[in-house]
Design an enzyme around this catalytic site. Sequence first.
Site, short mmCIF file in Angstrom:
data_model
loop_
_atom_site.label_atom_id
_atom_site.label_comp_id
_atom_site.label_asym_id
_atom_site.label_seq_id
_atom_site.Cartn_x
_atom_site.Cartn_y
_atom_site.Cartn_z
N ASP A 397 -5.66 -45.30 60.19
CA ASP A 397 -6.28 -44.06 60.65
C ASP A 397 -5.82 -43.72 62.07
O ASP A 397 -5.61 -44.60 62.91
CB ASP A 397 -7.80 -44.24 60.63
CG ASP A 397 -8.54 -43.00 61.11
OD1 ASP A 397 -8.39 -41.95 60.47
OD2 ASP A 397 -9.26 -43.11 62.12
N GLU A 450 -1.61 -42.32 59.03
CA GLU A 450 -2.07 -40.96 59.27
C GLU A 450 -1.58 -40.58 60.67
O GLU A 450 -2.23 -40.89 61.67
CB GLU A 450 -3.60 -40.87 59.19
CG GLU A 450 -4.08 -39.43 59.30
CD GLU A 450 -5.44 -39.28 59.98
OE1 GLU A 450 -6.02 -38.20 59.88
OE2 GLU A 450 -5.91 -40.23 60.61
#
EC number: 2.4.1.18
Length: 713
Positions: A397, A450
């Site tokens: 993330d 990401e």
Amino acid sequence: MTHLPAEAYAIIEGRHSDPFHYLGPHKENDRTVVRAFLPDAVKVEAVDDHGATTTLERVHQSGLFVGALANGSTKYQLRAKFGDHVVDLEDPYRFPPLLTDFDLYLLGEGTDQRIYDKLGAHPRVIDGIAGVAFVVLAPNAKRVSVVGDFNFWDSRRHPMRVRGVGYWELFVPGAIAGNHYKFDIIGPHGQVPLKSDPFAFSAEVRPSTASIVLDETKVPRPRAAPDGINALGKPMSIYEVHLGSWRRKGANEWLSYRDLAETLPKYAKDLGFTHVEFLPVNEHPFDGSWGYQPTGMYAPTSRFGSPEDFAALIDACHAEGLAVLLDWVPGHFPDDPHGLGQFDGTALYEHANPLQGRHMDWGTLIYNYGRTEIVNFLVSNALFWMDRYNIDGLRVDAVASMLYLDYSRAEGAWIPNKYGGRENIEAIEFLRRFNREVFGKFPNATTAAEESTSWPQVSRPVEFGGLGFGYKWNMGWMHDTLNYISKDPIYRKYQHNDILFGLQYAFSENFILPLSHDEVVHGKRSILGRMPGDDWQRFANLRAYYSFMYGHPGKKLMFMGCEFAQEREWNHDHSLDWHLLEQEKHAGIHSLIRDLNTLYRDTPALHELDCDPAGFEWMVTDDANNNVFAWIRKGNTPRAQCLVVVNFSPNVYRDYRVRVPFTGKWREALNSDAAHYGGGNVGNSGEVTATGLVPELSLTLPPLAAIFLVPEA
């Protein structure tokens, strides 16, 4: 009372930094002197391994006892009387060190990638005695005690010994799996709030925050997923799931891991997905963070059950042939008092300077990637999930927030690197090391970033200057194409480049095309909610857009609810709106996703060269006025080809000419306007023939729809 040395009072007052120096057995003048601190005991005897009993003198009313063993043995039990009760117990301070010198050496240089086997709480048998070995890093602490169910949460009873550069350890005889515990720490500036174990393998359900001793040998390792399931040339269609809100039961109650194991894998397999990806399962205190602000990196959240239950869910997914990916958050952590922040009274896990150590957007703390112990903590954590739970990959993330020192910071509110730049050199090296270790130790696993900027070579090997990820989320594709599809068709010709632009960089990385949870929250509306027009057009637009996604180069990811056109935004506190499947238009979308997944999986041209420019050729790029695009997808063999034509206008186009590489029959493998999906059944009667010196198809293009055609063998 006997005159006592100063360190005796340090024991009594719970501030001794080296309790083994005073407590336990010590050779003095050819005698073995035993000192034991047992608050509330009125009498204590030492029983040696020959059965000889020595009554220890109570030298302080708080419970400090001293005495010499009769025959000089160093093996003994304590027999303590508390009121009318007599208890036989083992003395923690007679056991040898837990960490070896070699352990300390590897921990010091940060090269032990299985530190979860050493740190944390581990049930062990030492010298024939069962108990739990506790080890925690707190290099700036003055004193660390383990407190829990086994000692009345009294910090005086089990102070730990410090080893190496700040690893505190203690074997607590009689402690067992299931005991709750924390660490009581005195830092350089005084008492620190009770801390959960950074290496806890299990934890209490929020709002409680204690760690729980887990017997890892009782957690079965799930079976493996199919070999090669993460390979670039294999189909990868990911179903992204928030476990707490996929389905609920009763009075809006969570499904347990076991409940989910019975339903979720079969559902995802039936729809043709190859992977499931869970929003972070690491323990976290706040439901509304969706797991993205974790406090227990080594513990699957107890909201849905035990670690054994979590393992059962992974095993059930693998039994259905599904790979399991986890969202992983090494970029930041919350500053809850029981967590990692100011762990030993100093900035241990985080940077001390808030210009480096605090995310202003999220109010969270940033790991110090320049510190060996912290990098080792994170890399080992990544490997832990693959080692213990057979996880098949990690999606990392917020990578952009890690790469840039000035991420979301005003001018002057960040600290440049040693070269004066904005790149976070330590974070870059951490990510490279993370990927090297993952692929080196688990070659069938993968990683995905990401990463929302144009940082180069995110998914290229470290040895060639890349970050080493297996895949990168294509955030640009997501934003551009959603911008295009949200426009009324009459205006789409002005946004034509939103579709074309993605192919200019589509093969610069190994991309995953995400329609993720972030796109259906915070006022963005659901994916269906972005579609323009009347109800028929909205659903037709959605069918065309999903089909466009499956025909486009790149692996696929879809957040739960998108597969049946969830109308409202996702709400983590409630179940998805499964009742919508009772309506034909939503059931049609559901059927389309199943068939798109089947087509994608069974058609080599749609996945074998997903990440290779040799697998793509534009056929129609310049028909902005009609909102039409066409391209060929190619596989590894000459006839492994698939023509994809998308009509993003509400008009039917007949005798629409598209060049193809082969003469002969081309079968219409999928038409998103089929009545089965809720469409008008405009199409090509199942097949069309290419003729001419330059082979060409004469097609009927249904409105707001996509068609897929493959050459007959």
